[in-house]
Design a protein around this motif. Structure first.
Motif, PDB file in Angstrom:
ATOM      1  N   LYS A 278      41.764  41.119  39.254  1.00  0.00           N
ATOM      2  CA  LYS A 278      41.706  40.596  40.633  1.00  0.00           C
ATOM      3  C   LYS A 278      41.420  41.731  41.610  1.00  0.00           C
ATOM      4  O   LYS A 278      40.725  41.540  42.609  1.00  0.00           O
ATOM      5  CB  LYS A 278      42.992  39.844  40.995  1.00  0.00           C
ATOM      6  N   THR A 279      41.928  42.908  41.336  1.00  0.00           N
ATOM      7  CA  THR A 279      41.635  44.048  42.205  1.00  0.00           C
ATOM      8  C   THR A 279      40.161  44.432  42.080  1.00  0.00           C
ATOM      9  O   THR A 279      39.510  44.749  43.077  1.00  0.00           O
ATOM     10  CB  THR A 279      42.522  45.250  41.814  1.00  0.00           C
TER      11      THR A 279
ATOM     12  N   ALA B 188      33.113  43.539  46.289  1.00  0.00           N
ATOM     13  CA  ALA B 188      32.751  43.315  47.694  1.00  0.00           C
ATOM     14  C   ALA B 188      32.751  44.628  48.464  1.00  0.00           C
ATOM     15  O   ALA B 188      31.898  44.874  49.308  1.00  0.00           O
ATOM     16  CB  ALA B 188      33.707  42.316  48.335  1.00  0.00           C
ATOM     17  N   LYS B 189      33.720  45.493  48.149  1.00  0.00           N
ATOM     18  CA  LYS B 189      33.764  46.798  48.823  1.00  0.00           C
ATOM     19  C   LYS B 189      32.504  47.590  48.518  1.00  0.00           C
ATOM     20  O   LYS B 189      31.882  48.174  49.399  1.00  0.00           O
ATOM     21  CB  LYS B 189      34.975  47.606  48.344  1.00  0.00           C
TER      22      LYS B 189
ATOM     23  N   ASN C 140      40.122  35.604  44.108  1.00  0.00           N
ATOM     24  CA  ASN C 140      39.529  36.828  44.640  1.00  0.00           C
ATOM     25  C   ASN C 140      38.033  36.886  44.366  1.00  0.00           C
ATOM     26  O   ASN C 140      37.268  37.393  45.185  1.00  0.00           O
ATOM     27  CB  ASN C 140      40.228  38.056  44.056  1.00  0.00           C
TER      28      ASN C 140
ATOM     29  N   ALA D 232      36.482  34.850  46.967  1.00  0.00           N
ATOM     30  CA  ALA D 232      36.468  35.556  48.254  1.00  0.00           C
ATOM     31  C   ALA D 232      35.364  36.607  48.275  1.00  0.00           C
ATOM     32  O   ALA D 232      34.618  36.731  49.247  1.00  0.00           O
ATOM     33  CB  ALA D 232      37.823  36.199  48.510  1.00  0.00           C
TER      34      ALA D 232
ATOM     35  N   VAL E  90      37.712  42.179  44.137  1.00  0.00           N
ATOM     36  CA  VAL E  90      37.580  42.557  45.548  1.00  0.00           C
ATOM     37  C   VAL E  90      36.780  43.845  45.673  1.00  0.00           C
ATOM     38  O   VAL E  90      36.013  44.041  46.610  1.00  0.00           O
ATOM     39  CB  VAL E  90      38.968  42.699  46.199  1.00  0.00           C
TER      40      VAL E  90
END
Lengths: 936, 442
Positions: free
Chosen positions: A149-150, A156-157, A189, A192, A153
């Motif tokens: 999950k990290t 996206a970074k 995530n 997202a 994200v």
């Protein structure tokens, strides 16, 4: 910020703040290099304490980084915190930490792996991104969901730092795969991250299909509350195939309405409302919408902040589906201790829900509100009573009685508001309640606000024959004519003329004086113009003057806050976002997002300016009168609009015949609402100073140098904004005289562009040396298309008339079809495309063989190229010897359907291009643009 | 497109100092905290709405114990989501630091930053439950004085836990050395909004209730909580259910399993650490108001009028209102106001505050089934007129009634699920009724 935290006493973390002595850096450096782990940790804490209060501790970079190699997670976290803050200032040194990251990303402890991936993504140094790829790829497939999950994200970074890298490395596909991850938090995530990438790139990278949909629905029940919000919001973007699918999804979503988290509830409401449009059965639709009421009402028991958000959204929902909360009006009654912003919104909902059954109860409430202490609230309550009267004819009399009671309280601001709404009531129900005029006239002296004054003057003028001393009353106001605001002056002028037409014998002097004041003493162009019109009318044909000035007024309705259906639908799609709080489309205030057009937005483009207009006016928080251009406060005379047109001799410039009598009446109604601007401008919904601030700066070129423009230097460019076309101009006044109004006309041109509004009216006269910008809405019409065979992309010949000097300027504005005429509309759905394609008759299809068009054989490369030009891939199929691909795009607001046939297998034939369009005259043009895009 | 992130989270002190500021995306605009604070401080009337935009930056904020919790963003975010998040962060900080105050946050700033790292990633909310966070958070809380001085009571000596036990941080060393007591606090809290007309009739009334818990049970066992068997949810279903408790709507914490809710009105759940709300409910139906108000205005002579407020406690004698405050606004131009209360009932005072133009009547304990009266004589500079009378009222009332609830919603039992039962926990069940907005028009 510096040093604020120093005051806290020691004995805790705050002791780290207390070192401000000299040599502190040296001391810290020693401690950082100490072999004692606790000492080290304390030192890093001290560094961070300094960092958070804004002191520069960048010089300790190397020393802090040296602490990174530690087994102690607490210390590691601290170092990472420091690193994120200072990496940008020390990109070279940051590379030193990369090894540790890579090592940590392989640590047996999942917490450390996740920490490394999370931190690396936050270090916005481009150089380290290449080292990030391998650990990230591994983390995306890690065994531990916390790491995955990290990592999701983190994609996206990375995309934000280096989008190409993400595309090249195939991370998007891995993200899409994560939607099917067994762990719901990972799914959330991934959703997202994909959504953000979609927003920044302007493409739909999520690609929700039936199987993805099922995965999302399954994850919805399992994941955390925040994850539920992510998933619900992504569901709202999906367009269901048919009514049954829509029902199925709603069934799965409704349990979320019982969640304790208001964000989950709001997002679930959005999904249900969005999908309700696709539900065909009336009964089912009703039973679904009935389920929305209890959770919406429950939101009103939460904290005031949440209530406010709910209420702003409820005010949209009741416009779209008034039935939902029909019987719940009581819950919107204001509580004594509600914050003012909640009270204001509740009042708005009450007016939306009021009907003949509950009006008595509502009036009792409103009367109480009108006696509270908060002035703004009281004013709005009084206005609300007026709006009830206008909305419910049968209750009008009861409303008026309440207003009269309130007038008796003699509270100044109550009185002023009451006068204003009573004027509206007179407009709505002429010749019915005039008996109350005397009660109003008793309080003339206490009126000091322009709007209230203007209102009572209008009433006196309109009903002069029923008021014994109408002339004295007006005389009284005339004494201070020059000090009054423009709004009051205009009303005084009109009222005096009305009085003169009704009682010519006693008022000749008076009207003479007013006309003189208006035309000779005033420097307000509106007042002067209106004065001249009256003067001319009265002197040439008094009968005509009577017909014009005393004509019947168009009816008014309480649609003050009513939104255009298309705008409303757009906002309903935005429920539970800031957009639905501000009542503005996201483009109007969000910078961080490329507009993606959804199916339902597509027919919206023309209305964007309405939306922005609404939004602008709403910006004036709670100001009821600021958007009454619709006519609620529209007492005026029909002469004004048309008269002004004549006077300014716009006939020779007029390109568009549309603003005929009806429009003129509308303009007249709008006049008092916009004291600053000319009537004609309002007629087009532009409002004074029309355009909202441009979303993005446009590169304008000097199209007319000052020498050529009679002292005006004009910069201009065509620009697409929110799907609508505008001509953005900057006018620099190099002349000696001020200028305020310009009229615009375009010659026939390649794209058939016509101004939707022919005048540029600046709020303030443009003084010599000053400059101003203006956004003129444009539209396309086939009638203005240049004859076939004219060169594509020829600049648009433009004429501009300075209304002050009468000088007409001619110049060209360049227009580049590919870069300005194709909005990022998003692809059309397949079914929609097919239906549209079939609806165009074969004979209207235009096509051509694109000789010499280079084609590598790779359709997806072509598709990517076209997408850059906002031409979107819809579908493709293979046929013997050829590959046929369908694209959709928009030419400003017009849908274009394209079919491109590529030869495959070594065929020597040229690719064949073919266009169908709902606007056939534009098809050849679209064909040329498509070809140009392909040849780039 | 509301799956959108925030750029920045910050906590400001009441004076506008930045206590905590975290930039999640490296795109925070400089000076946002100052811009924000200025806007909030100098808003024209009252507080600004909870979300607003300045120069392309959107702010969403809440006030917590005087502190301003805010996020800033340049995206079209879901405001509900971030309002909930801000509330949740406040709760998490309170759970970890024991109390939520400027001092506690300043002392624990490293812990707070660590929590912020876990609760949001790149501006997207992640886990916010106190217990899952515990797996990821390493820093120990540093207690501020008010918490340190607290002593745990011996269960043998006292039956009520001191109110300060609620300020105990959830994490910490207590658990490791086994001195942790297995206890759980359950509050059935009902907040009443009632509006009476001048004649004492109820114009509008609603109960906003919740079952709030704070668990210190070791091993986080699964619990069962049962409510009234005849509980009805939804007005539409209330057909023939006279006498039973009818809730208009309710919603649940995400830990609640509802399998047996429809059939047995029983919830099973594994309580998360810290304070949480298991169930929110709402009742708009008529109910018996615990206090009824009867104001009246009479003239004494041309320049004086008398305002009488009778308050009747319409509840059983066993119940009593505490910390009752009745506020009675008076005409702004009143020259003097003398107020008088019955001397036979002790513990009540009535004072006129000339600045606020109102009489404040405080009653320490208001016994059920009793009646109290306030008489206020108002002297005016002019002959009493209708406008003066208009200015009197509305009467507002504030109270708390312990161990009493209006809705009749009951917790039948709260027990540890059979299979997980290894000990008997201490259960503290409290019923509290409070006023939210309790107003009578005059």
């Amino acid at each position: 910020m510096a040093g604020r935290a120093v005051r806290a006493p020691g004995g805790s973390d705050s002791r780290f703040f207390t070192t401000t002595k000299k040599g502190e850096t040296h001391e810290l450096r020693q401690e950082l290099n100490s072999p004692n782990r606790d000492k080290k940790k304390d030192a890093v804490k001290k560094v961070i304490a300094n960092m958070t209060v804004g002191k520069d501790v960048a010089m300790l970079f190397t020393d802090v980084i040296n602490c990174i190699q530690t087994e102690n997670i607490e210390l590691k976290k601290l170092v990472y915190l420091y690193l994120i803050n200072y990496a940008k200032t020390q990109p070279e040194l940051t590379l030193l930490a990369v090894n540790t990251f890579v090592k940590d990303a392989n640590d047996p402890n999942p917490l450390i792996r996740a920490l490394a991936v999370r931190t690396m993504g936050c270090i916005r140094v481009e150089k380290i991104t290449e080292y990030l790829c391998e650990p990230l790829r591994k983390a995306l497939r890690d065994d531990d969901p916390y790491v995955r999950k990290t990592a999701a994200v983190c994609v996206a970074k990375l995309y934000d730092i280096n989008a190409d890298l993400v595309e090249d490395q195939g991370f998007l596909q891995i993200l899409r795969d994560l939607i099917c991850d067994p762990n719901p938090t990972v799914v959330a995530n991934a959703v997202a991250a994909l959504s953000e990438i979609g927003d920044t790139s302007g493409r739909d990278v999520m690609e929700i299909d039936t199987s993805v949909l099922q995965k999302l629905l399954a994850a919805l029940n399992e994941c955390t509350e925040w994850g539920q919000v992510f998933i619900l919001d992504s569901l709202a973007k999906y367009t269901p195939a048919d009514g049954r699918e829509a029902e199925g999804i709603i069934e799965r979503v409704t349990p979320r309405l019982q969640h304790a988290n208001s964000a989950v509830v709001m997002s679930a409401v959005k999904v249900v409302l969005t999908y309700l449009d696709s539900v065909t059965s009336v009964d089912t639709s009703r039973s679904f919408s009935r389920k929305l009421a209890p959770p919406l009402v429950t939101l009103l028991n939460s904290e005031p902040e949440t209530q406010y958000v709910a209420l702003r959204n409820i005010n949209l929902i009741v416009q779209k589906r008034p039935g939902i909360l029909e019987s719940e009006i009581k819950v919107f009654f204001c509580k004594y201790n509600d914050p003012i912003y909640v009270k204001m919104e509740k009042l708005e909902t009450i007016i939306r829900l009021v009907n003949d059954r509950n009006i008595d109860q509502v009036l009792l409430e409103l009367k109480e509100y009108a006696q509270e202490v908060d002035v703004e609230f009281v004013r709005k309550a009084v206005r609300a009573i007026g709006r009830c009267a206008i909305k419910l004819e049968r209750a009008a009399e009861r409303c008026i009685n309440v207003l009269l009671e309130l007038i008796q309280t003699k509270v100044n601001y109550v009185l002023q508001e009451a006068v204003i709404v009573i004027k509206d009531i007179f407009r709505k129900y002429p010749n019915r309640y005039e008996s109350i005029i005397s009660a109003l006239c008793e309080n003339l002296d206490t009126l000091d606000e322009p709007e209230a004054k203007a209102s009572i003057i209008w009433i006196i003028g309109e009903y002069a024959e029923r008021i014994d001393n109408a002339d004295e009353q007006l005389e009284h106001f005339l004494e201070t004519f020059e000090e009054e605001s423009a709004e009051v002056q205009l009303q005084l002028l009109t009222a005096t003329v009305k009085l003169f037409l009704k009682q010519p014998e006693d008022t000749q002097d008076m009207v003479q004086r007013v006309l003189q004041l208006a035309t000779e003493e005033s420097d307000d162009p509106d007042l002067r113009d209106r004065g001249f019109v009256y003067w001319r009318l009265l002197s040439t044909n008094p009968e005509a003057a009577k017909a014009v000035v005393l004509s019947e007024k168009p009816n008014i309705a309480d649609d003050t806050f009513t939104l255009e259906p298309a705008v409303l639908d757009m906002l309903i799609g935005q429920i539970s976002t800031l957009s639905s709080i501000y009542y503005k489309p996201p483009e109007a205030f969000v910078m961080k997002q490329a507009p993606i057009s959804r199916a339902e937005d597509e027919d919206l483009d023309d209305d964007d300016e309405d939306a922005e207009e609404y939004a602008n006016e709403d910006g004036e928080d709670y100001e009821y009168d600021s958007n009454n251009a619709d006519g609620l406060t529209g007492p005026s005379d029909t002469s004004n609009g048309s008269g002004a047109v004549d006077l300014l001799s716009m006939d020779d410039l007029s390109v568009n015949d549309a603003p005929a009598p009806a429009a003129a009446a509308a303009a007249a109604a709008a006049v008092p609402a916009a004291p600053g601007g000319g009537g004609i401008v309002d007629l087009f919904g532009g409002g004074a100073g029309a355009a909202a601030p441009p979303a993005a700066p446009v590169q304008k070129t000097v199209v007319c140098p000052a020498a050529q423009g009679g002292g005006l230097e004009i910069l201009g460019a065509f620009v697409l904004r929110g799907g609508a076309l505008f001509l953005d101009v900057d006018v620099n006044n190099r002349d000696a005289a001020p200028t305020q109004q310009l009229a615009v006309q375009l010659n026939k041109n390649t794209f058939g562009i016509v101004p939707a509004q022919q005048q540029i009216a600046f709020d303030q006269p443009l003084a010599p040396g000053a400059s101003a910008s203006y956004s003129l809405p444009m539209s396309l019409t086939p009638a203005m298309l240049a004859p076939p065979g004219s060169p594509v992309g020829a600049p648009v010949q433009t004429a501009l008339k300075n209304m002050q000097t009468g000088a007409v300027l001619y110049f060209n504005i360049p227009v580049d079809g590919l870069s300005t005429m194709l909005p990022p509309a998003g692809p059309m759905g397949r079914d929609q495309f097919l239906a549209a394609w079939k609806s165009v008759d074969d004979s209207l299809e235009v096509s051509k063989e694109a000789q010499g068009l280079p084609f590598s054989g790779d359709v997806s490369a072509v598709t990517r190229k076209l997408q850059e030009r906002n031409i979107y891939f819809v579908a493709g199929r293979e046929a013997p010897g050829q590959q046929i691909v369908y694209y959709s795009f928009k030419l400003v607001q017009l849908h274009m359907l394209a079919e491109v046939t590529f030869p495959v297998g070594g065929s020597a034939a040229a690719p064949r291009l073919c266009i169908r369009s709902e606007a056939p005259p534009y098809a050849p043009l679209a064909l040329q643009l498509l070809e140009a895009a392909l040849r780039q | 497109m509301s799956i959108a992130p925030v750029s920045q989270f910050f906590i400001l002190s009441p004076r506008g100092d930045t206590i905590i500021s975290k930039d999640y995306r490296g795109d925070a605009v400089a000076g946002t905290t100052d811009t924000f604070f200025r806007k909030v401080k100098f808003w024209e009337s009252g507080d600004p709405p909870p979300c607003f935009t300045i120069d392309g930056v959107n702010y969403i904020y809440v006030r917590k114990n005087g502190l301003l919790f805010a996020v800033s963003t340049q995206w079209n975010v879901s405001p509900s989501m971030f309002l909930e998040l801000l509330n949740r962060l406040a709760k998490v900080f309170k759970d970890y630091c024991g109390v939520l105050s400027e001092e506690a946050i300043r002392k624990n700033f490293i812990l707070v930053y660590e929590l912020l790292d876990e609760t949001l990633d790149y501006g997207y909310p992640q886990g916010t439950s106190t217990e899952t966070l515990r797996n990821h958070v390493r820093n120990e809380p540093i207690l501020v004085d008010s918490v340190k001085s607290m002593r745990l009571p011996s269960a043998l000596k006292t039956k009520t836990a001191p109110s300060s036990s609620i300020q105990k941080p959830v994490s910490g060393s207590g658990q490791k050395n086994g001195s942790q007591r297995n206890e759980i606090f359950v509050d059935i809290l009902e907040r009443l909004s009632v509006l009476f007309s001048q004649s004492g009739q109820v114009v509008n009334s609603s109960i906003d209730g919740c079952i709030q818990m704070k668990s210190y049970l070791s091993g986080n066992p699964e619990l069962r909580l049962a409510l009234n068997e005849d509980l009805v949810v939804g007005k539409a279903n209330a057909g023939s259910s006279f006498g039973s408790v009818v809730l208009d709507d309710c919603n649940f914490h995400e830990c609640a399993k509802l399998d047996e809710f429809e059939s047995m009105r029983q919830l099973s759940f594994t309580p998360p650490d810290g304070e949480f709300v298991l169930l929110n409910y709402r009742m708009n139906a008529e109910f018996r108001c615990p206090f009824r108000l009867f104001p009246s205005i009479g003239d004494i002579d041309p320049y004086r009028m008398e305002v009488v407020v009778i308050v009747r406690a319409d509840m059983p004698e066993t119940a009593a209102g505490t910390n009752v405050v009745v506020r009675l606004p008076m005409p702004r131009n009143a020259v003097s106001v003398s107020s008088e209360v019955e001397s036979r009932v002790p513990g009540q005072t009535a004072e006129y505050s000339a600045n606020e133009h109102r009489v404040v009547w405080t009653i320490k304990k208001f016994q059920g089934s009793s009646e109290l009266t306030l008489r206020a004589k108002v002297t005016l500079p002019n002959v009493v007129n209708a406008a003066n009378r208009k200015e009197v009222g509305p009467v507002s009332m504030q109270f708390e009634i312990p161990m009493y609830n209006v809705s009749n919603l009951q917790v039948r039992y709260l027990k540890i699920a059979e299979f997980a039962k290894s000990y008997n926990p201490f259960r503290w069940v409290r019923y509290v009724t409070q006023s939210s907005s309790y107003v009578c028009r005059v």
